[in-house]
Design an enzyme around this catalytic site. Structure first.
Site, PDB file in Angstrom:
ATOM      1  N   GLU A  21       0.855  -1.189   0.000  1.00 17.82           N
ATOM      2  CA  GLU A  21       0.000   0.000   0.000  1.00 17.82           C
ATOM      3  C   GLU A  21       0.882   1.227   0.000  1.00 17.82           C
ATOM      4  OE1 GLU A  21      -3.684  -1.620   2.778  1.00 17.82           O
ATOM      5  OE2 GLU A  21      -2.483   0.028   3.492  1.00 17.82           O
TER       6      GLU A  21
ATOM      7  N   HIS B   7      -6.640   2.724   6.311  1.00 18.31           N
ATOM      8  CA  HIS B   7      -5.624   2.226   7.237  1.00 18.31           C
ATOM      9  C   HIS B   7      -4.805   3.378   7.811  1.00 18.31           C
ATOM     10  CE1 HIS B   7      -5.527  -1.972   5.178  1.00 18.31           C
ATOM     11  NE2 HIS B   7      -6.417  -1.919   6.139  1.00 18.31           N
TER      12      HIS B   7
END
Lengths: 295, 393
Positions: free
Chosen positions: A211, A250
């Site tokens: 990510e 996140h």
């Protein structure tokens, strides 16, 4: 073989509320040895849904049941103490599912449990780990995958499931899938998992899902180039479209404004490709790349 | 959560980090003028009129100005209020008694993601971009990562002295700077900050040092032990989009973007991937929305409502991978949500995969909803949603 969880895994669950019970039951039904629960006020009782004893402390559970792995499902404010307790009780693999743990708490936990304690801590804010056909500790849906030779490591839950599912539909199974979690401080890094896969004789190829944010993918990529250049490795970095300075779900998924650089998906892709690693533009393409590499 | 300067100084002040005399928080020209009058009347030779925005580069953008008279303060007030600094419109201004500056230094404590510890950065060259100093003159920047174990009882004063001495702080200020660093470190820990930066840290003519600026970021995950950070939530400071603010209040992970395809999915990674796939199919996502693990009817209805209220949204891409949440539950959630929301012009392109996806798709088909269009893969769904968005626009 497989990594981190297998037939030898004996799980004690910290946090036996509704969520903990739901997932522990699924793990048990899959064949995982769930041997105990821990609850400060329910010691001496039986965890009815699973038919295993409940202890007041992890130490008691370890002594009575030989538990070697803990699944941490307690709420975020108590996660630090739960992990420290598991470590003090001699647990060697700790899988922390809980989301929302303060960063200072995790920095302290990492220092004590991982850096100084040498414990395998996975998470927090992660889906856990599964070695298909052997054990599943956490919340990964087991029925979308099967045993095989691809090792999968990921910072994202559902994105991992997506890739496991696409591989399974092409007849490709996995050795172990590890969700390392989306927080800024996690116990097990990309590189730790890649090294474990490299040492596992039953893992022949590696798929990883990264990510935006941080630089763990690059560290892993550099190691792959230097140590396992012949192993098929395929990746995807989520967040090509993520704007700078915005946290994308996140806690760790943020490209800092005026930050150190190398945190965006495009930069990570470029760096990893420089190390000879195929990086896809989306999850389906990653699965397709892996299928091509293995056929 | 980021604090603006005056809040950072409040936080510093209550933790014993020396700051300038307390100024006034203003929202109008009249308030700024009155504050300037007061501070100048109390013996300050000048006041600084400072834009309070959550971004850097205020000085260069004309957001920080010195005034020696009330008239000057009025002129500055008029130019600074409403000023656009990198997309942040100035609504709040801090008027502070000016400090006499002998020298400017840099000092910060931040969470070190790579080193998994606490990073102290110290430089004798302050008041400028520290990244730039680090590039052109790296020797002038002292960096030290400390582990929680090393700082279990706070930052050791001897370590603090070592750091400021290594950064070549003049002998006259080493003691006070080291003391300030110990306090700054304690504030960073006590307040669950991920960043506590002072740039510049100034030396005054009497050789004392104080924080002339303050940049503080707090860890959102630690809000539970700080009353939800309620004390720092002040109108006019959050550049948050109203939809983002509403989502935050409802516990939905939503980030406003500028495209026309609304996006709703389960799991942060999958949603990020969805934005990527939309872009690769020639469109742009209007938002990031993670509906979470459950994808219940309630969560689905609230999330869909939020996405559709963005006037830029011309189609919606619902991307769900059924894991623990089964396909039929997700389909039920979508059907229920569309029933609750009533008629809307946008098409919902639904891609449902994973556990019991077949069953879920069948349910959607049987429900025969006008707004729902099924797609088999992420790619197909993205292409379809982009096409509908273009047709609607």
């Amino acid at each position: 073989m497989s990594i981190f969880v297998d037939e030898q895994t004996r799980v004690v669950v910290q946090g036996i509320g509704a969520q903990g019970t739901f997932h522990a039951k699924r793990n048990q039904a899959y064949g995982t040895q769930v041997v105990a629960g821990v609850h400060p006020k329910k010691g001496g009782t039986t965890w009815e849904d699973l038919g295993v004893p409940v202890f007041t402390t992890v130490a008691e559970a370890v002594e009575a049941t030989g538990a070697n792995t803990s699944m941490v499902m307690v709420p975020a404010p108590f996660t630090k103490d739960a992990i420290l307790e598991a470590h003090a009780a001699g647990i060697t693999t700790i899988i922390a599912i809980t989301e929302g743990v303060p960063v200072h708490d995790m920095t302290e936990v990492y220092d004590t449990v991982v850096r100084r304690g040498g414990v395998r801590l996975i998470g927090p804010n992660c889906p856990g780990a599964i070695s298909p056909g052997k054990a599943n500790v956490g919340i990964i849906p087991a029925d979308i995958t099967m045993p095989g030779k691809v090792g999968l490591v990921s910072r994202s839950g559902t994105l991992t499931y997506q890739i496991m599912h696409e591989l399974a539909q092409a007849g490709i199974g996995i050795s172990t899938c590890v969700g390392i979690g989306g927080d800024p401080v996690i116990g097990t890094q990309f590189l730790d998992v890649i090294k474990a896969f490299a040492a596992d004789p039953e893992t022949d190829a590696i798929a990883f899902v990264g990510e935006i944010g941080g630089s763990e993918e690059q560290l892993a990529g550099e190691w792959i180039r230097d140590n396992i250049p012949d192993t098929p490795v395929v990746g995807y970095i989520a967040g090509f479209e993520a704007p700078e300075g915005k946290q994308m779900g996140h806690a760790g998924a943020i490209v800092k404004e005026g930050g150190p650089g190398g945190e965006s998906a495009a930069e990570k892709k470029e760096i990893l490709e420089g190390y000879g690693i195929s990086v896809a533009m989306n999850p389906s393409e990653a699965a397709q790349l892996m299928i091509q590499r293995l056929s | 959560m980021d604090l603006v300067e005056f809040q950072g100084k409040q936080l510093f002040g209550r933790n014993g980090v020396p700051v300038p005399p307390v100024g006034s928080v203003c929202r109008t020209v009249d308030e700024i003028v009155a504050a300037a009058e007061q501070h100048l009347g109390e013996g300050s030779s000048a006041v600084v009129v400072k834009a309070q925005v959550k971004t850097g580069g205020r000085g260069k953008a004309g957001g920080v100005k010195l005034a020696t008279s009330v008239e000057e303060a009025r002129a500055h007030a008029e130019s600074i209020l409403g000023l656009d600094i990198k997309g942040h419109v100035v609504q709040v201004v801090y008027v502070e008694p000016a400090s006499d500056i002998e020298e400017e230094y840099y000092l910060s404590v931040m969470h070190d993601r790579v080193g998994k510890g606490h990073l102290v950065i110290c430089s004798r060259e302050g008041g400028v971009d520290i990244e730039e100093v680090n590039r052109t003159n790296p020797d002038a920047v002292v960096k030290r990562t400390l582990t929680p174990h090393e700082t279990a009882d706070g930052l050791d004063p001897a370590t603090a002295r070592e750091i400021v001495t290594q950064a070549s702080f003049p002998a006259e200020v080493v003691d006070s700077a080291a003391d300030l660093l110990v306090r700054l470190f304690a504030a960073y820990l006590a307040e669950d900050a991920t960043l506590a930066e002072i740039n510049p840290l100034i030396r005054r003519p009497d050789d004392t040092v104080i924080a002339l600026d303050a940049k503080v970021s707090l860890d959102g995950n630690a809000a539970f032990r700080h009353d939800g950070y309620a004390e720092w939530k002040i109108d006019g400071l959050d550049a948050d989009d109203p939809l983002e603010a509403e989502a935050k209040a409802k516990g939905i992970q939503y980030v406003k973007l500028d495209g026309a395809v609304g996006v709703l999915g389960n799991g942060a990674g999958l949603v990020m991937a969805t934005l990527d796939v939309v872009a690769q199919n020639g469109g742009r996502a209007a938002n990031f929305l993670d509906v979470g693990g459950g994808a219940s009817a309630d969560a689905m209805a609230e999330s869909l409502d939020l996405v559709l209220r963005d006037p830029n949204v011309h189609s919606v891409f619902i991307n769900i991978f059924g894991g623990i949440t089964r396909g039929e539950e997700v389909a039920g959630g979508i059907i229920e949500a569309t029933n609750r929301l009533g008629a809307f012009p946008q098409k919902l392109v639904v891609r449902l995969d994973g556990t019991n996806a077949d069953q879920g798709r069948r349910m959607l088909e049987e429900a025969n909803l006008d707004s729902v269009v099924a797609a088999a893969t992420m790619q197909e769904a993205a292409a379809t949603a982009v096409r509908y968005a273009a047709e609607q626009a």
